[in-house]
Design a protein around this motif. Sequence first.
Motif, PDB file in Angstrom:
ATOM      1  N   VAL A  90       0.855  -1.183   0.000  1.00 38.47           N
ATOM      2  CA  VAL A  90       0.000   0.000   0.000  1.00 38.47           C
ATOM      3  C   VAL A  90       0.892   1.234   0.000  1.00 38.47           C
ATOM      4  O   VAL A  90       2.056   1.177   0.421  1.00 38.47           O
ATOM      5  N   LEU A  91       0.351   2.332  -0.494  1.00 40.12           N
ATOM      6  CA  LEU A  91       1.040   3.612  -0.425  1.00 40.12           C
ATOM      7  C   LEU A  91       0.684   4.276   0.900  1.00 40.12           C
ATOM      8  O   LEU A  91      -0.493   4.428   1.221  1.00 40.12           O
ATOM      9  N   ALA A  92       1.698   4.630   1.660  1.00 36.05           N
ATOM     10  CA  ALA A  92       1.484   5.341   2.925  1.00 36.05           C
ATOM     11  C   ALA A  92       2.192   6.682   2.854  1.00 36.05           C
ATOM     12  O   ALA A  92       3.267   6.800   2.258  1.00 36.05           O
ATOM     13  N   ALA A  93       1.593   7.696   3.450  1.00 37.46           N
ATOM     14  CA  ALA A  93       2.185   9.028   3.427  1.00 37.46           C
ATOM     15  C   ALA A  93       1.938   9.733   4.741  1.00 37.46           C
ATOM     16  O   ALA A  93       0.926   9.495   5.409  1.00 37.46           O
ATOM     17  N   GLN A  94       2.873  10.596   5.111  1.00 34.82           N
ATOM     18  CA  GLN A  94       2.737  11.394   6.330  1.00 34.82           C
ATOM     19  C   GLN A  94       3.098  12.837   6.027  1.00 34.82           C
ATOM     20  O   GLN A  94       4.140  13.109   5.409  1.00 34.82           O
ATOM     21  N   PHE A 100       7.168  16.113   4.216  1.00 34.47           N
ATOM     22  CA  PHE A 100       6.347  14.905   4.119  1.00 34.47           C
ATOM     23  C   PHE A 100       7.243  13.713   3.845  1.00 34.47           C
ATOM     24  O   PHE A 100       8.434  13.848   3.538  1.00 34.47           O
ATOM     25  N   ARG A 101       6.660  12.541   3.962  1.00 28.34           N
ATOM     26  CA  ARG A 101       7.341  11.302   3.595  1.00 28.34           C
ATOM     27  C   ARG A 101       6.319  10.373   2.975  1.00 28.34           C
ATOM     28  O   ARG A 101       5.215  10.211   3.490  1.00 28.34           O
ATOM     29  N   ALA A 102       6.684   9.758   1.868  1.00 26.95           N
ATOM     30  CA  ALA A 102       5.863   8.735   1.229  1.00 26.95           C
ATOM     31  C   ALA A 102       6.589   7.406   1.326  1.00 26.95           C
ATOM     32  O   ALA A 102       7.826   7.358   1.365  1.00 26.95           O
ATOM     33  N   GLU A 134       2.702  11.986  -6.028  1.00 25.75           N
ATOM     34  CA  GLU A 134       3.680  11.868  -7.113  1.00 25.75           C
ATOM     35  C   GLU A 134       4.908  11.084  -6.649  1.00 25.75           C
ATOM     36  O   GLU A 134       5.418  10.213  -7.369  1.00 25.75           O
ATOM     37  N   ALA A 135       5.363  11.379  -5.430  1.00 22.88           N
ATOM     38  CA  ALA A 135       6.510  10.636  -4.887  1.00 22.88           C
ATOM     39  C   ALA A 135       6.163   9.166  -4.695  1.00 22.88           C
ATOM     40  O   ALA A 135       6.956   8.275  -5.015  1.00 22.88           O
ATOM     41  N   GLY A 136       4.948   8.891  -4.192  1.00 27.22           N
ATOM     42  CA  GLY A 136       4.522   7.507  -4.011  1.00 27.22           C
ATOM     43  C   GLY A 136       4.378   6.771  -5.324  1.00 27.22           C
ATOM     44  O   GLY A 136       4.752   5.595  -5.438  1.00 27.22           O
ATOM     45  N   ALA A 137       3.831   7.457  -6.336  1.00 26.24           N
ATOM     46  CA  ALA A 137       3.690   6.834  -7.649  1.00 26.24           C
ATOM     47  C   ALA A 137       5.049   6.483  -8.225  1.00 26.24           C
ATOM     48  O   ALA A 137       5.209   5.433  -8.881  1.00 26.24           O
TER      49      ALA A 137
END
Length: 407
Positions: A90-94, A100-102, A134-137
Amino acid sequence: MNGKASTIRTRLERGRSALGPALELVHTGRAPTRAVLTAELGVTRATAGAVAAELEALGLIQVDSRPGAAAGSQGRPSHRLAVNDSGPVVLAAQIHADGFRAALVGLGGRIVATAPGCEAVSADPAQVLGSVVEAGAGLLRDSGLRCVGAGLAVPSAVAEPEGTALNPLHLAWPAGAPVCDIFAEQVRAAGIEGPAFTGNDVNLAALAEHRHGAGRGAQHLLCVATGHRGVGGALVLDGRLHTGSSGLALEVGHLTVNPEGRPCYCGSRGCLDVEADPLAFLTAAGRAPGPEGSLLQQSRDLLRDEYDDPTVRAAGEEIVDRLGQGLAGLVNILNPDRIILGGLHRELLEADPERLRAVVADRSLWGRSGGVPILPCTLDHNSLVGAAELAWQPVLDDPLAALAGAG
């Protein structure tokens, strides 16, 4: 339908209904073998074997049928079960005050890849969340792994069911920003599969620690943490986050611990949010925050490198006393069986554990008699892992339906 066929169908139906509970047991490390899975589910060996086989066929777990017996053990060893390291993610982000961090997170809370973002967080949630997605993708493209959902942790109370950031006090975002809708739209626009969810960062940290870290086994788990700015809290009861009637429970940062203290962003004065966070520690130590690194990192460095300095130690003791006062009040109200501390609070606990425990014990009714355990969080990126837990939950509830929907 003859009796044999009926028995087979009944076994299959039981097995299907056990897929989610079985996956959660493996996911949280509570079923390392098929024998344990059989006992935990209360099913036959044959049913447990069929359940494990189906989860393996879905690409979610791995079954090792030749684990080798431990030295001195008797009989045939049970098949070992583990999450599939090559399975879906899964994509997680904070989002936090300094960026931020992905990340991509697999089952078991395993972080597969991360992409930190060091840009300033703008006042436009859509712009920030666009950068996050975008970073997660990019991580997903590089990994080639299948994504089954996305989760976002934000430093704000998140009203349910609307998914709005009610009070992002440490961001320039407008109160009531529809972050869940914005995040879901960005995820869909990027072509990322699966549903998208949003939650408060400390709530999600507590959920992650309960499933994979220092909170395992607790029935009434209280988590209090300070990240880059402010202080948050969360309560996990019998494995479920207690979020209140509309998602706003446990706003512990706005407990008053010093009536004559610093003005708080909420309009009050002397709240934990401004009396026990990294900026409060740096200020008490007489150190002006520098441009290099986050406030959290600057505080950690100061605590690690200069705690022998009397001024720094006195500042640490002041923050510990304020934190202990707040924790004592929470203990009196909530009667938790375990307290875990994250962020700078974790380092303060480790620097002077006896002082914090003594303050809580002295000021709480149950602290004197019960001695509530106070432990450091053990997951370095627990809010990220907790955001991933939101996205994994539909899969844990019904693996077949969730994977079909994400496909």
